[in-house]
Write a protein that holds these residues in place. Structure first.
Motif, PDB file in Angstrom:
ATOM      1  N   THR A  21     -25.938  69.518  54.779  1.00  0.00           N
ATOM      2  CA  THR A  21     -24.347  68.814  54.940  1.00  0.00           C
ATOM      3  C   THR A  21     -23.900  67.599  53.926  1.00  0.00           C
ATOM      4  O   THR A  21     -23.132  67.115  53.708  1.00  0.00           O
ATOM      5  CB  THR A  21     -24.256  67.984  56.297  1.00  0.00           C
ATOM      6  OG1 THR A  21     -25.193  66.689  56.222  1.00  0.00           O
ATOM      7  CG2 THR A  21     -24.821  68.958  57.380  1.00  0.00           C
ATOM      8  N   HIS A  22     -24.947  68.656  52.312  1.00  0.00           N
ATOM      9  CA  HIS A  22     -24.391  67.056  51.559  1.00  0.00           C
ATOM     10  C   HIS A  22     -23.872  68.360  50.282  1.00  0.00           C
ATOM     11  O   HIS A  22     -24.359  69.493  49.922  1.00  0.00           O
ATOM     12  CB  HIS A  22     -25.411  66.402  51.363  1.00  0.00           C
ATOM     13  CG  HIS A  22     -25.402  65.080  51.622  1.00  0.00           C
ATOM     14  ND1 HIS A  22     -26.553  65.280  53.515  1.00  0.00           N
ATOM     15  CD2 HIS A  22     -25.263  63.721  52.148  1.00  0.00           C
ATOM     16  CE1 HIS A  22     -26.010  64.148  53.610  1.00  0.00           C
ATOM     17  NE2 HIS A  22     -25.870  63.213  53.532  1.00  0.00           N
ATOM     18  N   ILE A  27     -24.213  73.417  45.546  1.00  0.00           N
ATOM     19  CA  ILE A  27     -23.970  73.193  44.749  1.00  0.00           C
ATOM     20  C   ILE A  27     -25.247  74.441  44.557  1.00  0.00           C
ATOM     21  O   ILE A  27     -24.952  75.862  43.557  1.00  0.00           O
ATOM     22  CB  ILE A  27     -24.006  72.853  43.893  1.00  0.00           C
ATOM     23  CG1 ILE A  27     -23.197  72.176  43.104  1.00  0.00           C
ATOM     24  CG2 ILE A  27     -25.139  73.153  42.991  1.00  0.00           C
ATOM     25  CD1 ILE A  27     -23.446  69.887  42.383  1.00  0.00           C
ATOM     26  N   LYS A  28     -26.057  74.605  45.529  1.00  0.00           N
ATOM     27  CA  LYS A  28     -27.261  75.334  45.405  1.00  0.00           C
ATOM     28  C   LYS A  28     -26.059  76.701  45.626  1.00  0.00           C
ATOM     29  O   LYS A  28     -26.662  78.301  44.955  1.00  0.00           O
ATOM     30  CB  LYS A  28     -27.987  74.748  46.134  1.00  0.00           C
ATOM     31  CG  LYS A  28     -29.096  73.935  45.493  1.00  0.00           C
ATOM     32  CD  LYS A  28     -30.456  73.836  46.748  1.00  0.00           C
ATOM     33  CE  LYS A  28     -31.214  72.541  45.658  1.00  0.00           C
ATOM     34  NZ  LYS A  28     -32.263  71.788  46.393  1.00  0.00           N
ATOM     35  N   GLN A  29     -25.730  76.833  46.642  1.00  0.00           N
ATOM     36  CA  GLN A  29     -24.569  77.802  47.066  1.00  0.00           C
ATOM     37  C   GLN A  29     -23.824  78.535  46.325  1.00  0.00           C
ATOM     38  O   GLN A  29     -23.820  79.729  45.923  1.00  0.00           O
ATOM     39  CB  GLN A  29     -23.899  78.011  48.456  1.00  0.00           C
ATOM     40  CG  GLN A  29     -24.936  77.482  49.633  1.00  0.00           C
ATOM     41  CD  GLN A  29     -24.154  76.953  51.140  1.00  0.00           C
ATOM     42  OE1 GLN A  29     -23.075  76.187  51.111  1.00  0.00           O
ATOM     43  NE2 GLN A  29     -24.865  77.221  52.269  1.00  0.00           N
ATOM     44  N   ILE A  30     -23.867  78.162  45.348  1.00  0.00           N
ATOM     45  CA  ILE A  30     -22.425  78.110  44.306  1.00  0.00           C
ATOM     46  C   ILE A  30     -23.780  78.569  43.191  1.00  0.00           C
ATOM     47  O   ILE A  30     -23.253  79.678  42.936  1.00  0.00           O
ATOM     48  CB  ILE A  30     -22.033  76.947  43.441  1.00  0.00           C
ATOM     49  CG1 ILE A  30     -20.978  76.123  45.054  1.00  0.00           C
ATOM     50  CG2 ILE A  30     -20.648  77.702  42.671  1.00  0.00           C
ATOM     51  CD1 ILE A  30     -19.361  75.327  44.709  1.00  0.00           C
ATOM     52  N   LEU A  31     -24.073  78.268  43.327  1.00  0.00           N
ATOM     53  CA  LEU A  31     -25.522  78.721  41.768  1.00  0.00           C
ATOM     54  C   LEU A  31     -25.727  80.653  42.727  1.00  0.00           C
ATOM     55  O   LEU A  31     -26.156  81.160  41.917  1.00  0.00           O
ATOM     56  CB  LEU A  31     -26.346  77.865  41.600  1.00  0.00           C
ATOM     57  CG  LEU A  31     -26.141  76.625  41.043  1.00  0.00           C
ATOM     58  CD1 LEU A  31     -27.682  75.543  40.856  1.00  0.00           C
ATOM     59  CD2 LEU A  31     -25.893  76.840  39.582  1.00  0.00           C
ATOM     60  N   ILE A  39     -15.443  71.536  42.461  1.00  0.00           N
ATOM     61  CA  ILE A  39     -15.848  70.824  43.580  1.00  0.00           C
ATOM     62  C   ILE A  39     -14.551  69.503  43.278  1.00  0.00           C
ATOM     63  O   ILE A  39     -15.181  68.704  42.332  1.00  0.00           O
ATOM     64  CB  ILE A  39     -17.485  70.635  43.478  1.00  0.00           C
ATOM     65  CG1 ILE A  39     -17.852  71.920  43.599  1.00  0.00           C
ATOM     66  CG2 ILE A  39     -17.663  69.426  44.847  1.00  0.00           C
ATOM     67  CD1 ILE A  39     -19.729  71.793  43.241  1.00  0.00           C
ATOM     68  N   ILE A  40     -14.260  68.644  44.200  1.00  0.00           N
ATOM     69  CA  ILE A  40     -13.785  68.277  44.188  1.00  0.00           C
ATOM     70  C   ILE A  40     -13.510  67.274  45.635  1.00  0.00           C
ATOM     71  O   ILE A  40     -13.440  67.885  46.563  1.00  0.00           O
ATOM     72  CB  ILE A  40     -11.848  68.237  44.335  1.00  0.00           C
ATOM     73  CG1 ILE A  40     -11.528  69.501  43.236  1.00  0.00           C
ATOM     74  CG2 ILE A  40     -10.927  67.124  44.480  1.00  0.00           C
ATOM     75  CD1 ILE A  40     -10.022  69.950  43.389  1.00  0.00           C
ATOM     76  N   ILE A  47     -15.839  68.460  39.793  1.00  0.00           N
ATOM     77  CA  ILE A  47     -16.818  68.726  39.166  1.00  0.00           C
ATOM     78  C   ILE A  47     -17.311  70.208  39.521  1.00  0.00           C
ATOM     79  O   ILE A  47     -16.566  70.999  40.228  1.00  0.00           O
ATOM     80  CB  ILE A  47     -18.990  68.292  39.977  1.00  0.00           C
ATOM     81  CG1 ILE A  47     -18.530  66.757  39.585  1.00  0.00           C
ATOM     82  CG2 ILE A  47     -19.863  69.297  39.412  1.00  0.00           C
ATOM     83  CD1 ILE A  47     -20.450  66.936  40.819  1.00  0.00           C
ATOM     84  N   THR A  48     -17.195  70.491  37.941  1.00  0.00           N
ATOM     85  CA  THR A  48     -17.092  72.257  38.071  1.00  0.00           C
ATOM     86  C   THR A  48     -18.473  72.558  37.839  1.00  0.00           C
ATOM     87  O   THR A  48     -19.264  72.482  36.763  1.00  0.00           O
ATOM     88  CB  THR A  48     -16.684  73.037  36.914  1.00  0.00           C
ATOM     89  OG1 THR A  48     -14.752  72.420  37.098  1.00  0.00           O
ATOM     90  CG2 THR A  48     -15.776  74.517  36.791  1.00  0.00           C
TER      91      THR A  48
END
Length: 218
Positions: A21-22, A27-31, A39-40, A47-48
């Protein structure tokens, strides 16, 4: 290769922390998706993530706030054509961001699927000048880049608090610099070692003593 100690030296293992939930998990899913994404965290910056380049751009006020806020607090926006600003044209290594997020999110717990009995090794030194660290991070890195060692034995050999060791191991795992040499049984699920295992550990006690003397100087 250094391995774990017998159960008589073991403390109750701290449960692993799952950051589902963090932000770290997001970010790992985005990668994995390979899609550039911004991400705002409203009121705290953005962070982009650039998966194809393995880079990120950050315009944030507090990395701890980003690391520990629940994922529901963030807005994610897929980007079709990201253009960095002039003052941030060069992206930073995504592994540095992953280290930072895990360092603050896990705090004193081990990353999921990791046991204190696991034997691990660092495949390279992290760039400690660009990362949040603890007082003994360099000593942990020195040991684990030289010798595959169980996580429990790291703190025993170096005389370091469990919370500090777990924090650095989790950050290093997240950054992708840890190789798991062997998986040991979790102390959470094991009542005791088999009799044969205890006998083997007893036979190796002399080896542990010599290794302690050699490595404690790190």
């Amino acid at each position: 290769m250094l391995t774990g100690l017998s159960s008589k030296f073991s403390d109750t293992e701290v449960p692993a922390f799952a950051p589902a939930t963090h932000l770290l998990n997001t970010i790992k899913q985005i990668l994995n998706s390979k899609i550039d994404t911004q991400i705002i965290l409203p009121g705290h910056g953005e962070i982009t993530i650039l998966p194809q380049r393995q880079q990120y751009h950050a315009n944030i006020q507090d990395i701890v706030e980003f690391s520990t806020s629940p994922s529901t607090s963030f807005e994610t926006i897929p980007l079709s054509n990201f253009t960095p600003t002039s003052n941030s044209a060069s992206g930073k290594d995504i592994r540095e961001l992953l280290w930072q997020l895990a360092f603050y999110a896990y705090d004193h717990k081990l990353i999921e699927n990791c046991s204190e009995n696991d034997v691990v090794q660092f495949i390279r030194w992290p760039n400690l000048t660009r990362l949040p660290v603890t007082a003994n991070t360099a000593r942990i890195c020195a040991l684990l880049t030289r010798h595959p060692t169980s996580i429990m034995l790291v703190r025993r050999v170096l005389g370091i608090d469990r919370n500090e060791v777990n924090r650095i191991i989790s950050a290093a795992y997240s950054a992708g610099i840890v190789k798991t040499v062997s998986h040991g049984p979790s102390l959470l699920n094991s009542e005791s070692l088999p009799a044969e295992g205890k006998s083997e550990q007893k036979q190796k006690s002399g080896l542990w003593n010599s290794l302690f003397t050699k490595i404690s100087s790190l």
